[in-house]
Design a protein around this motif. Sequence first.
Motif, PDB file in Angstrom:
ATOM      1  N   LYS A  66     -14.434  -3.079   0.332  1.00 53.65           N
ATOM      2  CA  LYS A  66     -15.812  -3.039  -0.172  1.00 53.65           C
ATOM      3  C   LYS A  66     -16.341  -4.467  -0.231  1.00 53.65           C
ATOM      4  O   LYS A  66     -15.568  -5.401  -0.487  1.00 53.65           O
ATOM      5  CB  LYS A  66     -15.847  -2.435  -1.587  1.00 53.65           C
ATOM      6  CG  LYS A  66     -15.539  -0.930  -1.577  1.00 53.65           C
ATOM      7  CD  LYS A  66     -15.656  -0.337  -2.958  1.00 53.65           C
ATOM      8  CE  LYS A  66     -14.489  -0.601  -3.765  1.00 53.65           C
ATOM      9  NZ  LYS A  66     -13.567  -0.002  -4.422  1.00 53.65           N
ATOM     10  N   ARG A 103      -9.880   1.380   3.719  1.00 52.70           N
ATOM     11  CA  ARG A 103      -9.106   0.801   2.623  1.00 52.70           C
ATOM     12  C   ARG A 103      -9.977   0.560   1.396  1.00 52.70           C
ATOM     13  O   ARG A 103     -11.122   0.169   1.506  1.00 52.70           O
ATOM     14  CB  ARG A 103      -8.473  -0.519   3.088  1.00 52.70           C
ATOM     15  CG  ARG A 103      -7.061  -0.336   3.587  1.00 52.70           C
ATOM     16  CD  ARG A 103      -6.500  -1.554   4.252  1.00 52.70           C
ATOM     17  NE  ARG A 103      -6.614  -2.790   3.474  1.00 52.70           N
ATOM     18  CZ  ARG A 103      -6.101  -3.951   3.893  1.00 52.70           C
ATOM     19  NH1 ARG A 103      -5.463  -4.017   5.042  1.00 52.70           N
ATOM     20  NH2 ARG A 103      -6.246  -5.035   3.154  1.00 52.70           N
ATOM     21  N   ASP A 104      -9.372   0.765   0.198  1.00 51.09           N
ATOM     22  CA  ASP A 104     -10.110   0.574  -1.061  1.00 51.09           C
ATOM     23  C   ASP A 104     -10.624  -0.857  -1.216  1.00 51.09           C
ATOM     24  O   ASP A 104     -11.644  -1.077  -1.859  1.00 51.09           O
ATOM     25  CB  ASP A 104      -9.187   0.871  -2.260  1.00 51.09           C
ATOM     26  CG  ASP A 104      -8.903   2.346  -2.402  1.00 51.09           C
ATOM     27  OD1 ASP A 104      -9.669   3.153  -1.819  1.00 51.09           O
ATOM     28  OD2 ASP A 104      -7.925   2.697  -3.079  1.00 51.09           O
ATOM     29  N   ASP A 105      -9.883  -1.822  -0.665  1.00 52.86           N
ATOM     30  CA  ASP A 105     -10.305  -3.218  -0.878  1.00 52.86           C
ATOM     31  C   ASP A 105     -11.263  -3.700   0.207  1.00 52.86           C
ATOM     32  O   ASP A 105     -11.588  -4.872   0.262  1.00 52.86           O
ATOM     33  CB  ASP A 105      -9.088  -4.147  -1.015  1.00 52.86           C
ATOM     34  CG  ASP A 105      -8.176  -4.129   0.209  1.00 52.86           C
ATOM     35  OD1 ASP A 105      -8.347  -3.255   1.097  1.00 52.86           O
ATOM     36  OD2 ASP A 105      -7.274  -4.988   0.282  1.00 52.86           O
ATOM     37  N   THR A 147     -15.248  -6.854  -3.040  1.00 51.50           N
ATOM     38  CA  THR A 147     -13.812  -7.153  -3.002  1.00 51.50           C
ATOM     39  C   THR A 147     -13.485  -8.053  -1.813  1.00 51.50           C
ATOM     40  O   THR A 147     -12.655  -8.956  -1.926  1.00 51.50           O
ATOM     41  CB  THR A 147     -12.992  -5.841  -2.926  1.00 51.50           C
ATOM     42  OG1 THR A 147     -13.562  -4.912  -3.841  1.00 51.50           O
ATOM     43  CG2 THR A 147     -11.544  -6.074  -3.278  1.00 51.50           C
ATOM     44  N   ARG A 179       0.842  -1.218   0.000  1.00 45.47           N
ATOM     45  CA  ARG A 179       0.000   0.000   0.000  1.00 45.47           C
ATOM     46  C   ARG A 179       0.874   1.263   0.000  1.00 45.47           C
ATOM     47  O   ARG A 179       0.543   2.248  -0.657  1.00 45.47           O
ATOM     48  CB  ARG A 179      -0.965   0.002   1.195  1.00 45.47           C
ATOM     49  CG  ARG A 179      -2.241  -0.804   0.931  1.00 45.47           C
ATOM     50  CD  ARG A 179      -3.227  -0.731   2.076  1.00 45.47           C
ATOM     51  NE  ARG A 179      -2.733  -1.412   3.264  1.00 45.47           N
ATOM     52  CZ  ARG A 179      -2.800  -2.720   3.464  1.00 45.47           C
ATOM     53  NH1 ARG A 179      -3.365  -3.507   2.564  1.00 45.47           N
ATOM     54  NH2 ARG A 179      -2.317  -3.260   4.559  1.00 45.47           N
ATOM     55  N   ASP A 195      -6.628  -3.896  -5.945  1.00 42.99           N
ATOM     56  CA  ASP A 195      -7.979  -3.341  -6.061  1.00 42.99           C
ATOM     57  C   ASP A 195      -9.016  -4.429  -6.313  1.00 42.99           C
ATOM     58  O   ASP A 195     -10.169  -4.308  -5.909  1.00 42.99           O
ATOM     59  CB  ASP A 195      -8.038  -2.301  -7.197  1.00 42.99           C
ATOM     60  CG  ASP A 195      -7.398  -0.986  -6.771  1.00 42.99           C
ATOM     61  OD1 ASP A 195      -7.121  -0.819  -5.565  1.00 42.99           O
ATOM     62  OD2 ASP A 195      -7.164  -0.129  -7.644  1.00 42.99           O
ATOM     63  N   TYR A 230      -8.573   6.284   7.465  1.00 43.28           N
ATOM     64  CA  TYR A 230      -9.270   6.110   6.180  1.00 43.28           C
ATOM     65  C   TYR A 230      -9.768   4.677   6.045  1.00 43.28           C
ATOM     66  O   TYR A 230      -9.348   3.787   6.789  1.00 43.28           O
ATOM     67  CB  TYR A 230      -8.341   6.477   5.017  1.00 43.28           C
ATOM     68  CG  TYR A 230      -7.318   5.410   4.684  1.00 43.28           C
ATOM     69  CD1 TYR A 230      -6.232   5.160   5.532  1.00 43.28           C
ATOM     70  CD2 TYR A 230      -7.434   4.647   3.534  1.00 43.28           C
ATOM     71  CE1 TYR A 230      -5.306   4.178   5.228  1.00 43.28           C
ATOM     72  CE2 TYR A 230      -6.502   3.656   3.230  1.00 43.28           C
ATOM     73  CZ  TYR A 230      -5.446   3.431   4.068  1.00 43.28           C
ATOM     74  OH  TYR A 230      -4.532   2.449   3.775  1.00 43.28           O
ATOM     75  N   LYS A 266      -1.077  -2.370  -7.919  1.00 38.94           N
ATOM     76  CA  LYS A 266      -2.369  -1.743  -7.641  1.00 38.94           C
ATOM     77  C   LYS A 266      -3.562  -2.503  -8.234  1.00 38.94           C
ATOM     78  O   LYS A 266      -4.558  -2.748  -7.541  1.00 38.94           O
ATOM     79  CB  LYS A 266      -2.362  -0.293  -8.139  1.00 38.94           C
ATOM     80  CG  LYS A 266      -3.620   0.469  -7.734  1.00 38.94           C
ATOM     81  CD  LYS A 266      -3.555   1.926  -8.139  1.00 38.94           C
ATOM     82  CE  LYS A 266      -4.683   2.750  -7.570  1.00 38.94           C
ATOM     83  NZ  LYS A 266      -6.033   2.239  -7.735  1.00 38.94           N
TER      84      LYS A 266
END
Length: 211
Positions: free
Chosen positions: A160, A156-158, A163, A36, A54, A154, A50
């Motif tokens: 969700k 994390r993008d993954d 994912t 990351r 993702d 924050y 990336k």
Amino acid sequence: MHIILLGPPGCGKGTQAKKIMEQQNIPQISTGDILRAAVRQQTPLGVEAKGFMDKGELVPDELVVRIVEERLREQDCQKGFILDGFPRTVAQAEALDQTGTVIDVAVNFEVPDDEILKRLSGRRTCRSCSAMYHVPFSPPQVAGICDKCQGELYQRDDDKEETIKNRLAVYNRQTEPLIQWYAEKNKLRSIRGLGSIDDIYIQICDVLNNL
Ligand code: AP5
Ligand code: MG
Ligand code: ZN
């Protein structure tokens, strides 16, 4: 002490690694954190990693193995280390063996899928020191701000739902075989990853004290 933390996404590897690190004064090597950071800094490694991250797929073995080999050569690893999120495939475990590193124990966290979903959807991570929080299981004192370093929290993008489901499937397919792998080498110790963070830490201390 050479410790591996093994288990599905969100089982608490990072949370417990930080406690062991503070207590035993040995570094946490989190391949996820290293990757990351590379993504954030847009290094060649980060650019390559990336897309995989993702989607919740694993980054190719050769990239991750190189990161870990380099990290293990650093001075602070000479007195021991905690591997958090590595190895994640049998090929990575074999590569680790080939470095000549002798592992003392692989601690395997057993956590059911429904708990994983709850944990990951509420997770918040500090951008500066990567400390972990959870709304509502272990919230920071001030919403959005790290207790330890005042950094920004924050999501994390993954983390969700779609994912997370793929990360679980990837874990079952590619990482779970390592449970058998370390059991055959008599290095595996499984713990129940449910209960409070402190209760789980006590179980880990028990394991480490009885090696
Ligand atoms: P990585 O960062 O390693 O993610 P992961 O394995 O999916 O695990 P997590 O970090 O999501 O969970 P954790 O077990 O650390 O749990 P945590 O302590 O945060 O990898 C991310 C990606 O990078 C991968 O998908 C892949 O693409 C790539 N990658 C990384 N390593 C790789 C490798 N070796 N090979 C190839 N690709 C690689 O806890 C989760 C939440 O639960 C937190 O909010 C926490 O506060 C809370 N919590 C913890 N314990 C408890 C408890 N007892 N009760 C209630 N809540 C709790
Ligand atoms: Mg983690
Ligand atoms: Zn912080």
